[in-house]
Write a protein that holds these residues in place. Sequence first.
Motif, PDB file in Angstrom:
ATOM      1  N   VAL A 105      53.924  35.858  42.038  1.00 15.45           N
ATOM      2  CA  VAL A 105      52.912  34.898  41.250  1.00 15.45           C
ATOM      3  C   VAL A 105      52.010  35.960  41.994  1.00 15.45           C
ATOM      4  CG1 VAL A 105      51.536  33.144  40.577  1.00 15.45           C
ATOM      5  CG2 VAL A 105      54.077  33.120  40.237  1.00 15.45           C
ATOM      6  N   VAL A 106      50.649  36.117  41.244  1.00 13.99           N
ATOM      7  CA  VAL A 106      49.513  36.309  41.711  1.00 13.99           C
ATOM      8  C   VAL A 106      48.562  35.859  41.246  1.00 13.99           C
ATOM      9  CG1 VAL A 106      50.619  38.916  42.583  1.00 13.99           C
ATOM     10  CG2 VAL A 106      49.056  39.207  40.330  1.00 13.99           C
ATOM     11  N   SER A 107      47.342  35.711  42.407  1.00 10.71           N
ATOM     12  CA  SER A 107      46.528  34.802  41.304  1.00 10.71           C
ATOM     13  C   SER A 107      44.947  35.601  41.694  1.00 10.71           C
ATOM     14  CB  SER A 107      45.688  33.855  41.901  1.00 10.71           C
ATOM     15  OG  SER A 107      45.490  34.148  43.585  1.00 10.71           O
ATOM     16  N   LEU A 108      44.022  35.907  40.569  1.00  6.83           N
ATOM     17  CA  LEU A 108      43.045  36.927  40.429  1.00  6.83           C
ATOM     18  C   LEU A 108      42.204  36.183  38.790  1.00  6.83           C
ATOM     19  CD1 LEU A 108      44.151  40.207  38.453  1.00  6.83           C
ATOM     20  CD2 LEU A 108      45.642  37.696  38.516  1.00  6.83           C
ATOM     21  N   LYS A 109      41.300  36.925  38.638  1.00  9.04           N
ATOM     22  CA  LYS A 109      40.188  36.364  38.128  1.00  9.04           C
ATOM     23  C   LYS A 109      40.204  37.300  36.526  1.00  9.04           C
ATOM     24  CE  LYS A 109      36.819  33.169  40.002  1.00  9.04           C
ATOM     25  NZ  LYS A 109      35.607  32.338  40.297  1.00  9.04           N
ATOM     26  N   VAL A 110      40.095  37.120  35.704  1.00  9.97           N
ATOM     27  CA  VAL A 110      40.333  38.189  35.026  1.00  9.97           C
ATOM     28  C   VAL A 110      39.374  37.317  33.113  1.00  9.97           C
ATOM     29  CG1 VAL A 110      42.236  39.094  35.208  1.00  9.97           C
ATOM     30  CG2 VAL A 110      41.736  37.147  33.107  1.00  9.97           C
ATOM     31  N   TRP A 111      39.074  38.292  32.829  1.00 10.43           N
ATOM     32  CA  TRP A 111      38.188  38.153  30.832  1.00 10.43           C
ATOM     33  C   TRP A 111      39.410  38.272  30.216  1.00 10.43           C
ATOM     34  CZ3 TRP A 111      35.588  42.737  34.193  1.00 10.43           C
ATOM     35  CH2 TRP A 111      34.551  41.813  34.641  1.00 10.43           C
ATOM     36  N   LEU A 112      39.918  36.797  29.118  1.00 10.75           N
ATOM     37  CA  LEU A 112      40.649  36.689  28.883  1.00 10.75           C
ATOM     38  C   LEU A 112      40.451  37.299  26.926  1.00 10.75           C
ATOM     39  CD1 LEU A 112      41.420  33.583  29.347  1.00 10.75           C
ATOM     40  CD2 LEU A 112      43.041  34.971  30.791  1.00 10.75           C
ATOM     41  N   ILE A 113      40.946  39.060  27.288  1.00 15.03           N
ATOM     42  CA  ILE A 113      40.620  39.578  26.130  1.00 15.03           C
ATOM     43  C   ILE A 113      42.727  38.950  25.779  1.00 15.03           C
ATOM     44  CG2 ILE A 113      39.994  41.432  26.925  1.00 15.03           C
ATOM     45  CD1 ILE A 113      41.856  43.250  27.440  1.00 15.03           C
ATOM     46  N   ASP A 114      42.378  39.118  24.107  1.00 11.92           N
ATOM     47  CA  ASP A 114      43.135  39.725  23.294  1.00 11.92           C
ATOM     48  C   ASP A 114      44.867  40.398  23.073  1.00 11.92           C
ATOM     49  OD1 ASP A 114      42.161  37.583  21.672  1.00 11.92           O
ATOM     50  OD2 ASP A 114      41.185  39.027  20.090  1.00 11.92           O
ATOM     51  N   ASP A 115      45.606  39.903  23.494  1.00 11.44           N
ATOM     52  CA  ASP A 115      47.008  40.389  23.603  1.00 11.44           C
ATOM     53  C   ASP A 115      46.696  40.738  25.296  1.00 11.44           C
ATOM     54  OD1 ASP A 115      48.183  39.850  21.251  1.00 11.44           O
ATOM     55  OD2 ASP A 115      46.835  41.641  20.385  1.00 11.44           O
ATOM     56  N   ILE A 116      46.150  40.247  26.121  1.00 12.62           N
ATOM     57  CA  ILE A 116      46.064  41.010  27.372  1.00 12.62           C
ATOM     58  C   ILE A 116      47.392  41.560  28.367  1.00 12.62           C
ATOM     59  CG2 ILE A 116      46.166  38.636  28.471  1.00 12.62           C
ATOM     60  CD1 ILE A 116      44.340  39.503  30.488  1.00 12.62           C
ATOM     61  N   LEU A 117      48.448  40.993  28.060  1.00 15.66           N
ATOM     62  CA  LEU A 117      49.460  40.833  28.639  1.00 15.66           C
ATOM     63  C   LEU A 117      50.356  42.058  27.900  1.00 15.66           C
ATOM     64  CD1 LEU A 117      51.793  37.512  29.138  1.00 15.66           C
ATOM     65  CD2 LEU A 117      50.175  38.927  30.914  1.00 15.66           C
ATOM     66  N   ASP A 118      50.333  42.621  26.559  1.00 17.84           N
ATOM     67  CA  ASP A 118      50.637  43.276  26.122  1.00 17.84           C
ATOM     68  C   ASP A 118      50.195  44.677  26.625  1.00 17.84           C
ATOM     69  OD1 ASP A 118      52.800  42.346  24.939  1.00 17.84           O
ATOM     70  OD2 ASP A 118      52.399  42.020  22.762  1.00 17.84           O
ATOM     71  N   LYS A 119      48.875  44.344  26.622  1.00 18.52           N
ATOM     72  CA  LYS A 119      47.599  45.632  27.328  1.00 18.52           C
ATOM     73  C   LYS A 119      48.329  45.796  28.673  1.00 18.52           C
ATOM     74  CE  LYS A 119      44.479  44.373  23.664  1.00 18.52           C
ATOM     75  NZ  LYS A 119      42.615  44.335  23.054  1.00 18.52           N
ATOM     76  N   ILE A 120      48.656  45.652  29.166  1.00 22.22           N
ATOM     77  CA  ILE A 120      48.526  45.358  30.312  1.00 22.22           C
ATOM     78  C   ILE A 120      49.513  46.108  31.482  1.00 22.22           C
ATOM     79  CG2 ILE A 120      48.986  44.606  33.402  1.00 22.22           C
ATOM     80  CD1 ILE A 120      46.958  42.465  32.576  1.00 22.22           C
TER      81      ILE A 120
END
Length: 377
Positions: A105-120
């Motif tokens: 588990v890692v923590s960070l700040k991001v912009w919550l764009i659509d389909d973020i997991l699939d894109k990463i």
Amino acid sequence: MGFPRLWAALLRAWGRWTARPGPRVPGLPPMAGNKVPPALASHQPNRKGRGGWVWEETEHSAKRVKGGDDDEPPRKLPKRKIVLLMAYSGKGYHGMQGVSAAGQVVSLKVWLIDDILDKINSHLPSHIRILGLKRVTGGFNSKNKCDARTYCYMLPTFAFAHKDRDVQDESYRLSAETLQQVNRLLACYKGTHNFHNFTSQKGPREPSARRYILEMYCEEPFVREGLEFAVIKVKGQSFMMHQIRKMVGLVVAIMKGYAPESVLERSWGEEKVDVPKAPGLGLVLERVHFEKYNQRFGSDGLHEPLDWTQEEGKVIAFKEQYIYPTIVSTERDERSMAQWLNTLPIHNFSGTALGAAGTGAKVPNSLEGSEGDGDTD
């Protein structure tokens, strides 16, 4: 925490989705890079949000007509604090401590764009996956808020066979009686003990050498490619460098008949005891626990508890597809356990190792504590 290769790969993947080219203007040919014609300088894209681009005015913006819809200033999409559930195979990879993980588990700040997991994930190799995402409080830190970690250690069961038997007898099968004996020894680790003999990083009188183990046991064995394996699980508040591998190594030495059971009790004293270190191949970070955080914020109606029950299927699938097959194939090709077992006779379990106890000496190491004092390779 530093920025190992896996973390850098994650950031690169994220960067590809937060630094997209500017929009094409109808009637004009596409322009190189992200440049926008001067006439459009007043509406340069800032970042992409859920519904599309978020626009940002420049200092050269044209004056607006009062009373129009453009009176309201543009709104930027804020970053949100999240945690990512990650899994990766550690074979040939030296990232977060060089071991495999099914539930990092890692923590960070991001912009919550659509389909973020699939894109990463589309920009990561198949043996590194993001399995889940949850929103957390703004001040959350995955290292500091961790209450405990669960590791598992997968090994061929012939490691528990007596030393009179062939060191790599693939026909060996772990009996119920032997498994019971293994679990009796592993249970001795439960509670708080001075584990200075299970790491090279601590002296016998350092308070931080005392660690609390919540549970440790060996699961039922199973057969892969004709070779029987078993998985040892251990949950503790924190672990020092090589602690888990030495805990496993000492139990294996006792089971094989190289060391007396009394060495366990003696290893928690101040004298220096020669504790063997099992191979790193089978070590896997299974789960990271945030029980205190869940008690405080998990039911406040605003935040989700950090419980990955819904992602459990993905975790199991990743282990079955990438982690376990790698351990099995590597063990067959490199014979790491068999070769290590051949070194056990050179250990002196009846005497003390060289080096005066009680000095409190500590060898500096840049890896220690880099992942919450996790076991490193």
